[in-house]
Each structure stands twice: as structure tokens, then as C-alpha cells.
Motif scaffolding. Structure first.
Motif, PDB file in Angstrom:
ATOM      1  N   VAL A   1      14.412  -2.419  28.186  1.00 13.95           N
ATOM      2  CA  VAL A   1      14.626  -1.114  28.816  1.00 13.95           C
ATOM      3  C   VAL A   1      13.406  -0.224  28.600  1.00 13.95           C
ATOM      4  CG1 VAL A   1      16.002   1.009  28.695  1.00 13.95           C
ATOM      5  CG2 VAL A   1      17.139  -1.206  28.733  1.00 13.95           C
ATOM      6  N   TYR A   2      12.868  -0.233  27.378  1.00 14.82           N
ATOM      7  CA  TYR A   2      11.674   0.560  27.069  1.00 14.82           C
ATOM      8  C   TYR A   2      10.498   0.140  27.957  1.00 14.82           C
ATOM      9  CZ  TYR A   2       7.360   1.707  24.604  1.00 14.82           C
ATOM     10  OH  TYR A   2       6.088   2.124  24.303  1.00 14.82           O
ATOM     11  N   GLN A   3      10.247  -1.169  28.056  1.00 11.42           N
ATOM     12  CA  GLN A   3       9.135  -1.661  28.873  1.00 11.42           C
ATOM     13  C   GLN A   3       9.331  -1.304  30.345  1.00 11.42           C
ATOM     14  OE1 GLN A   3       6.267  -2.840  27.882  1.00 11.42           O
ATOM     15  NE2 GLN A   3       6.861  -2.854  25.729  1.00 11.42           N
ATOM     16  N   PHE A   4      10.577  -1.396  30.831  1.00  6.08           N
ATOM     17  CA  PHE A   4      10.863  -1.041  32.224  1.00  6.08           C
ATOM     18  C   PHE A   4      10.570   0.431  32.479  1.00  6.08           C
ATOM     19  CE2 PHE A   4      13.848   0.607  35.412  1.00  6.08           C
ATOM     20  CZ  PHE A   4      13.456  -0.141  36.511  1.00  6.08           C
ATOM     21  N   LYS A   5      11.065   1.310  31.588  1.00  3.47           N
ATOM     22  CA  LYS A   5      10.828   2.745  31.757  1.00  3.47           C
ATOM     23  C   LYS A   5       9.344   3.062  31.716  1.00  3.47           C
ATOM     24  CE  LYS A   5      15.196   4.485  29.854  1.00  3.47           C
ATOM     25  NZ  LYS A   5      15.811   5.212  28.729  1.00  3.47           N
ATOM     26  N   LYS A   6       8.637   2.405  30.823  1.00  2.23           N
ATOM     27  CA  LYS A   6       7.201   2.633  30.681  1.00  2.23           C
ATOM     28  C   LYS A   6       6.467   2.220  31.964  1.00  2.23           C
ATOM     29  CE  LYS A   6       3.770   0.824  27.698  1.00  2.23           C
ATOM     30  NZ  LYS A   6       3.418   0.164  26.457  1.00  2.23           N
ATOM     31  N   GLN A   7       6.804   1.057  32.517  1.00  3.15           N
ATOM     32  CA  GLN A   7       6.175   0.585  33.749  1.00  3.15           C
ATOM     33  C   GLN A   7       6.490   1.508  34.926  1.00  3.15           C
ATOM     34  OE1 GLN A   7       7.552  -3.441  34.149  1.00  3.15           O
ATOM     35  NE2 GLN A   7       6.089  -4.236  32.650  1.00  3.15           N
ATOM     36  N   GLN A   8       7.741   1.977  35.015  1.00  3.40           N
ATOM     37  CA  GLN A   8       8.127   2.882  36.090  1.00  3.40           C
ATOM     38  C   GLN A   8       7.316   4.180  36.014  1.00  3.40           C
ATOM     39  OE1 GLN A   8       9.502   0.784  38.141  1.00  3.40           O
ATOM     40  NE2 GLN A   8      11.161   2.151  38.701  1.00  3.40           N
ATOM     41  N   LEU A   9       7.190   4.718  34.807  1.00  5.56           N
ATOM     42  CA  LEU A   9       6.413   5.951  34.645  1.00  5.56           C
ATOM     43  C   LEU A   9       4.946   5.720  34.982  1.00  5.56           C
ATOM     44  CD1 LEU A   9       7.982   7.605  31.476  1.00  5.56           C
ATOM     45  CD2 LEU A   9       7.848   8.584  33.761  1.00  5.56           C
ATOM     46  N   GLN A  10       4.380   4.599  34.585  1.00  9.20           N
ATOM     47  CA  GLN A  10       2.986   4.294  34.913  1.00  9.20           C
ATOM     48  C   GLN A  10       2.788   4.215  36.427  1.00  9.20           C
ATOM     49  OE1 GLN A  10       2.519   0.725  32.531  1.00  9.20           O
ATOM     50  NE2 GLN A  10       1.385   1.840  30.943  1.00  9.20           N
ATOM     51  N   ARG A  11       3.752   3.587  37.109  1.00  5.33           N
ATOM     52  CA  ARG A  11       3.668   3.481  38.574  1.00  5.33           C
ATOM     53  C   ARG A  11       3.718   4.862  39.216  1.00  5.33           C
ATOM     54  NH1 ARG A  11       7.154   3.814  42.337  1.00  5.33           N
ATOM     55  NH2 ARG A  11       8.995   3.631  41.026  1.00  5.33           N
TER      56      ARG A  11
ATOM     57  N   TRP B   1       5.690  10.166  29.765  1.00  2.00           N
ATOM     58  CA  TRP B   1       5.196   8.884  29.271  1.00  2.00           C
ATOM     59  C   TRP B   1       4.811   8.985  27.796  1.00  2.00           C
ATOM     60  CZ3 TRP B   1       0.709   6.647  27.341  1.00  2.00           C
ATOM     61  CH2 TRP B   1       0.672   5.261  27.374  1.00  2.00           C
ATOM     62  N   LEU B   2       4.090  10.045  27.421  1.00  2.00           N
ATOM     63  CA  LEU B   2       3.704  10.244  26.021  1.00  2.00           C
ATOM     64  C   LEU B   2       4.926  10.370  25.116  1.00  2.00           C
ATOM     65  CD1 LEU B   2       0.675  12.670  26.423  1.00  2.00           C
ATOM     66  CD2 LEU B   2       0.618  10.297  25.642  1.00  2.00           C
ATOM     67  N   LYS B   3       5.932  11.091  25.586  1.00  4.07           N
ATOM     68  CA  LYS B   3       7.162  11.246  24.803  1.00  4.07           C
ATOM     69  C   LYS B   3       7.845   9.899  24.611  1.00  4.07           C
ATOM     70  CE  LYS B   3      11.552  13.702  24.675  1.00  4.07           C
ATOM     71  NZ  LYS B   3      12.509  14.496  25.407  1.00  4.07           N
ATOM     72  N   LEU B   4       7.947   9.120  25.687  1.00  5.08           N
ATOM     73  CA  LEU B   4       8.582   7.809  25.620  1.00  5.08           C
ATOM     74  C   LEU B   4       7.839   6.900  24.635  1.00  5.08           C
ATOM     75  CD1 LEU B   4      10.670   5.771  26.862  1.00  5.08           C
ATOM     76  CD2 LEU B   4       8.857   5.134  28.455  1.00  5.08           C
ATOM     77  N   VAL B   5       6.525   6.876  24.717  1.00  4.27           N
ATOM     78  CA  VAL B   5       5.724   6.016  23.836  1.00  4.27           C
ATOM     79  C   VAL B   5       5.834   6.464  22.389  1.00  4.27           C
ATOM     80  CG1 VAL B   5       3.365   5.308  23.303  1.00  4.27           C
ATOM     81  CG2 VAL B   5       4.148   5.292  25.662  1.00  4.27           C
ATOM     82  N   SER B   6       5.776   7.773  22.143  1.00  5.08           N
ATOM     83  CA  SER B   6       5.840   8.256  20.763  1.00  5.08           C
ATOM     84  C   SER B   6       7.224   8.023  20.136  1.00  5.08           C
ATOM     85  CB  SER B   6       5.483   9.742  20.688  1.00  5.08           C
ATOM     86  OG  SER B   6       6.481  10.531  21.294  1.00  5.08           O
ATOM     87  N   GLU B   7       8.279   8.064  20.918  1.00  4.22           N
ATOM     88  CA  GLU B   7       9.632   7.809  20.413  1.00  4.22           C
ATOM     89  C   GLU B   7       9.836   6.347  20.043  1.00  4.22           C
ATOM     90  OE1 GLU B   7      12.240   9.190  23.484  1.00  4.22           O
ATOM     91  OE2 GLU B   7      12.091  11.268  22.849  1.00  4.22           O
TER      92      GLU B   7
ATOM     93  N   GLU C   1       0.313  18.679  39.262  1.00  8.78           N
ATOM     94  CA  GLU C   1       1.518  19.120  38.553  1.00  8.78           C
ATOM     95  C   GLU C   1       2.433  17.934  38.233  1.00  8.78           C
ATOM     96  OE1 GLU C   1       5.375  21.803  39.603  1.00  8.78           O
ATOM     97  OE2 GLU C   1       3.425  22.646  40.160  1.00  8.78           O
ATOM     98  N   ARG C   2       2.655  17.086  39.220  1.00  5.39           N
ATOM     99  CA  ARG C   2       3.501  15.898  39.010  1.00  5.39           C
ATOM    100  C   ARG C   2       2.857  14.953  37.991  1.00  5.39           C
ATOM    101  NH1 ARG C   2       8.216  13.595  39.260  1.00  5.39           N
ATOM    102  NH2 ARG C   2       8.402  11.567  40.229  1.00  5.39           N
ATOM    103  N   PHE C   3       1.527  14.787  38.092  1.00  4.10           N
ATOM    104  CA  PHE C   3       0.808  13.939  37.145  1.00  4.10           C
ATOM    105  C   PHE C   3       0.995  14.431  35.709  1.00  4.10           C
ATOM    106  CE2 PHE C   3      -3.038  13.527  34.537  1.00  4.10           C
ATOM    107  CZ  PHE C   3      -3.079  12.154  34.381  1.00  4.10           C
ATOM    108  N   LEU C   4       0.849  15.715  35.489  1.00  6.54           N
ATOM    109  CA  LEU C   4       0.999  16.276  34.143  1.00  6.54           C
ATOM    110  C   LEU C   4       2.430  16.114  33.632  1.00  6.54           C
ATOM    111  CD1 LEU C   4      -1.179  19.501  34.474  1.00  6.54           C
ATOM    112  CD2 LEU C   4      -1.742  17.400  33.234  1.00  6.54           C
ATOM    113  N   GLN C   5       3.394  16.353  34.510  1.00 10.26           N
ATOM    114  CA  GLN C   5       4.803  16.205  34.135  1.00 10.26           C
ATOM    115  C   GLN C   5       5.112  14.751  33.741  1.00 10.26           C
ATOM    116  OE1 GLN C   5       7.495  16.591  37.427  1.00 10.26           O
ATOM    117  NE2 GLN C   5       9.245  17.037  36.120  1.00 10.26           N
ATOM    118  N   LEU C   6       4.679  13.817  34.565  1.00 11.44           N
ATOM    119  CA  LEU C   6       4.946  12.406  34.288  1.00 11.44           C
ATOM    120  C   LEU C   6       4.176  11.916  33.059  1.00 11.44           C
ATOM    121  CD1 LEU C   6       4.867  11.098  37.961  1.00 11.44           C
ATOM    122  CD2 LEU C   6       6.877  11.184  36.458  1.00 11.44           C
TER     123      LEU C   6
END
Length: 183
Positions: free
Chosen positions: A144-154, A175-181, A166-171
Motif C-alpha cells: 500500500v505504501y509503495q502504491f501511494k508513493k508511486q501514485q503521488l510521484q505520477r 509525498w514528503l509526509k508519506l515518506v517521513s511517516e 501550486e499543485r506541485f507544491l501540495q503533492l
């Protein structure tokens, strides 16, 4: 189940808990704050779903639940007096303390899952089926983590292609929050 939870993780959880919920007995919040302030005592704290009757334990409930407002147990002693619990904790900080917190959606709470430890009775019940279930859960969490990470990267790449700052900064923040968690 988390076999080794650091004091820092326990403090973060208790800070989050005290900010997010109101205990039925206000003195319980003071007791939790005291526990956070004593590293030796905090190291002996175990957050559990099931209390082992032979151990020293505290059960506390928030206002959003109907559970026992406060209960301290040690051997044959059982009391709802927070002061007696405080006295025991202050004079015996080297003894294990099991804490069960009753609050809304506790079983679905990632903050709680990060600090939850199984009591000694539950550890004995872990069968090979339980071990497979635990391993399967770990594999699923990673997938699930890898899937979410790939979706955010896309989505980040799409925002870059569209020059949507704006969208780039938000996403990127997501992504940073997901990786740090997940570190």
C-alpha cells in the motif's frame, strides 16, 4: 504489535492523545503528563488492548466512550483514585505499567498502532497462523505504501508537465509526509 517502542514514540503518542481527546477524569490527563515527564517511568509503560491481571495497570476512558473513567490496579489493590495511582507510580517507577486507553476508533488509529504492545498473555497465544497473518499484514502495508508513493510521484510529474506550481507544491508536501511517516 510493536516489540520495542521508544520513549520518544510514547511521548509523541501521549501528546497527540491529550491534544485530541478529553478524558472522563481530568486528573487522568495530569497523570499522563507526569508519566511523559519521567523517562524512567515512561520506559516501563506498555500500551495494551488487554490488561494482564498480574501486572500493575491503568485503564482510562475519554468522554466519547462509555468505559471505566479511571481504574488503577496493582495486585489485589483496585481503585478509581488517581492520587493513589500517582503515589504508586512516583514511588515505584521501575515496575512495568500497562495502560489501556478507551477512546473512539482506537483500533483503527495509526498513532495507537505505533505504540501498542501485546501483553504477556497475548504473546503466548501467537501461533504459526498468527505469525503468517502478521507477515501478511506487513507485506500488505508495504505494498500500500509503495502504491501511494508511486501514485503521488505520477501526479507530481503531471503537475510539472502542466506547470502547475501550486499543485506541485501540495503533492510534494504529501509525498514528503508519506515518506517521513514510513521511515
Amino acid at each position: 504489535m510493536n516489540p520495542l517502542v521508544t520513549n520518544a514514540e510514547k511521548k509523541r503518542f501521549l501528546e497527540w492523545f491529550l491534544q485530541s481527546y478529553e478524558l472522563q477524569k481530568r486528573e487522568g490527563a495530569w497523570l499522563l503528563t507526569y508519566i511523559m515527564s519521567d523517562d524512567n517511568l515512561l520506559a516501563k509503560v506498555r500500551f495494551v488492548d488487554e490488561i494482564d491481571a498480574a501486572e500493575r495497570s491503568i485503564i482510562m476512558s475519554t468522554k466519547c466512550t462509555d468505559g471505566v473513567s479511571f481504574q488503577f490496579r496493582k495486585g489485589d489493590l483496585q481503585t478509581t483514585d488517581v492520587e493513589k495511582a500517582f503515589y504508586d507510580l512516583r514511588h515505584h517507577p521501575d515496575q512495568i505499567l500497562q495502560i489501556k486507553l478507551n477512546y473512539k476508533s482506537a483500533q483503527m488509529c495509526p498513532e495507537y498502532a505505533a505504540v501498542k504492545e501485546d501483553g504477556p498473555m497475548k504473546k503466548q497465544k501467537l501461533t504459526s497462523n498468527g505469525m503468517y497473518a502478521l507477515l501478511a499484514e506487513m507485506v500488505l502495508d508495504e505494498a500500500v505504501y509503495q502504491f501511494k508513493k508511486q501514485q503521488l510521484q505520477r501526479k507530481i510529474n503531471e503537475a510539472l508537465d502542466q506547470r502547475d506550481k501550486e499543485r506541485f507544491l501540495q503533492l510534494s508536501e504529501q509525498w514528503l509526509k508519506l515518506v517521513s511517516e514510513n521511515e
